[in-house]
Design a protein around this motif. Structure first.
Motif, short mmCIF file in Angstrom:
data_model
loop_
_atom_site.label_atom_id
_atom_site.label_comp_id
_atom_site.label_asym_id
_atom_site.label_seq_id
_atom_site.Cartn_x
_atom_site.Cartn_y
_atom_site.Cartn_z
N GLY A 36 -36.14 11.45 4.23
CA GLY A 36 -36.38 11.07 2.84
C GLY A 36 -36.26 12.21 1.85
N ALA A 37 -36.11 13.45 2.37
CA ALA A 37 -36.04 14.60 1.45
C ALA A 37 -34.78 14.58 0.59
N PRO A 259 -40.12 11.92 -1.51
CA PRO A 259 -41.00 11.21 -2.46
C PRO A 259 -41.46 9.84 -1.99
N MET A 260 -40.60 9.14 -1.22
CA MET A 260 -40.97 7.78 -0.84
C MET A 260 -42.07 7.75 0.22
N LEU A 261 -42.42 8.89 0.80
CA LEU A 261 -43.49 8.93 1.80
C LEU A 261 -44.87 9.05 1.15
N ASP A 262 -44.90 9.12 -0.17
CA ASP A 262 -46.19 9.13 -0.88
C ASP A 262 -46.11 8.12 -2.02
N ALA A 263 -46.59 6.91 -1.74
CA ALA A 263 -46.47 5.83 -2.71
C ALA A 263 -47.28 6.11 -3.97
N SER A 264 -48.25 7.02 -3.91
CA SER A 264 -49.05 7.33 -5.10
C SER A 264 -48.26 8.11 -6.14
N GLY A 265 -47.19 8.79 -5.71
CA GLY A 265 -46.42 9.62 -6.63
C GLY A 265 -47.00 11.00 -6.85
N VAL A 266 -48.18 11.27 -6.28
CA VAL A 266 -48.83 12.56 -6.52
C VAL A 266 -48.01 13.72 -5.96
N SER A 267 -47.37 13.51 -4.81
CA SER A 267 -46.58 14.61 -4.21
C SER A 267 -45.44 15.03 -5.13
N THR A 268 -44.76 14.05 -5.72
CA THR A 268 -43.66 14.38 -6.63
C THR A 268 -44.19 15.10 -7.87
N ALA A 269 -45.32 14.62 -8.40
CA ALA A 269 -45.91 15.28 -9.56
C ALA A 269 -46.31 16.72 -9.22
N THR A 270 -46.83 16.91 -8.02
CA THR A 270 -47.22 18.26 -7.58
C THR A 270 -45.98 19.15 -7.44
N ALA A 271 -44.92 18.61 -6.84
CA ALA A 271 -43.69 19.38 -6.67
C ALA A 271 -43.12 19.80 -8.03
N CYS A 272 -43.18 18.89 -9.00
CA CYS A 272 -42.70 19.21 -10.35
C CYS A 272 -43.50 20.35 -10.96
N LYS A 273 -44.79 20.33 -10.73
CA LYS A 273 -45.64 21.38 -11.31
C LYS A 273 -45.37 22.72 -10.64
N VAL A 274 -45.15 22.69 -9.33
CA VAL A 274 -44.78 23.92 -8.63
C VAL A 274 -43.48 24.47 -9.22
N LEU A 275 -42.50 23.59 -9.43
CA LEU A 275 -41.21 24.05 -9.97
C LEU A 275 -41.37 24.59 -11.39
#
Ligand code: MN
Length: 284
Positions: A36-37, A259-275
């Motif tokens: 999924g990456a 991203p699809m492995l975290d239905a909450s969307g928090v992982s994507t939001a966290t990745a964006c903040k890291v970037l």
């Protein structure tokens, strides 16, 4: 009226003026567990518009940075070598133009393409590696090109004592034995990072910086192919990446968001903040 372009928030400099160039590698063909990456970079661009461009951590704003987002590459899913060749060519082009290539994965194997380009320009390259996994296998089920082997392949390019690994908490026994002989490995934490960075700074050493987001604890970053309990917090990662960016970083990547492995969307939001924080720290 402007064209409909989907860049990472605040990264709308033109290429000529840019200091940093984003390029996405939507590739996950060698993922060993949950795929999924390949959807990571596009989802980060989309979700980035939920972020502020301003960072209160660094009192800096992406709107003051010259970053060009070149979008996602169209990579061959059937051949890791073909995909890596294309990634290497893109990184080499950006480096030749005197800019910093910042790669969005994709699985971690994509790093090898960027490191191949970086080591050609900077033969004395060192690598700083944040990850839950050692990624030091010689092969994975017979494949030399696998995300489980990417740092081992990088070691073949840079040699002993030039790879500095932090927060590693997973791998087979042989990988940890290999690290004792050939890399600097800090298990579980960022202990020793400041000393490592201080030495690299003193020597003016060019550094390639690779961040596997699964170094984060799955409690805050569940959206990844091979989650490992016992990871670092976002705040710890932020402090560590800001430390690394005080060195002479000549290339970097952020990888392994699925991203699809975290239905909450928090992982994507966290990745964006890291970037966002990485871009601001690199731009200073
Ligand atoms: Mn990993």
């Amino acid at each position: 009226m402007k064209p409909n372009v989907d860049n990472f928030i605040g990264c709308d400099s033109d290429y000529a003026a840019a200091k940093i160039v984003l390029y996405g590698a939507p590739f996950d063909s060698t993922t060993s567990f949950r795929p999924g990456a390949r959807f990571g970079p596009a989802s980060m661009r989309h979700e980035s518009f939920g972020l502020e461009t301003y960072s209160p951590y660094q009192d800096a704003d992406l709107t003051d940075c010259a970053v060009f987002d070149s979008g996602d590459m169209e990579l061959c899913f059937g051949s890791s070598e073909a995909a890596l060749a294309d990634i290497e060519a893109r990184a080499a082009e950006i480096l030749a133009d005197g800019k910093l290539p910042l790669l969005l994965g994709g699985e971690h194997l994509v790093t090898l393409g960027a490191v191949r380009a970086a080591v050609k320009k900077y033969p004395n390259l060192h690598i700083i590696h944040f990850d839950a996994h050692a990624d030091l296998r010689d092969n994975y089920l017979g494949a030399k090109l696998s995300h489980a082997c990417v740092i081992r392949r990088c070691h073949e390019l840079v040699g002993d004592g030039r790879i500095h690994q932090f927060c590693i908490r997973s791998g087979e026994r042989e990988e940890f034995a290999f690290a004792k002989e050939h890399t600097q490995m800090q298990k579980f934490t960022f202990d020793g990072l400041e000393e490592t960075v201080a030495q690299l700074k003193a020597d003016g050493t060019p550094v390639y910086f690779t961040i596997d987001l699964d170094c984060l604890d799955p409690a805050v970053f569940a959206g990844t192919g091979t989650p490992e309990a016992g990871g670092v917090s976002f705040v710890q990662l932020l402090a560590a990446l800001r430390c690394v960016c005080t060195a002479n970083v000549i290339g970097a990547d952020v990888n392994e968001l699925a991203p699809m492995l975290d239905a909450s969307g928090v992982s994507t939001a966290t990745a964006c903040k890291v970037l966002r924080e990485l871009l601001l720290a690199l731009h200073k």
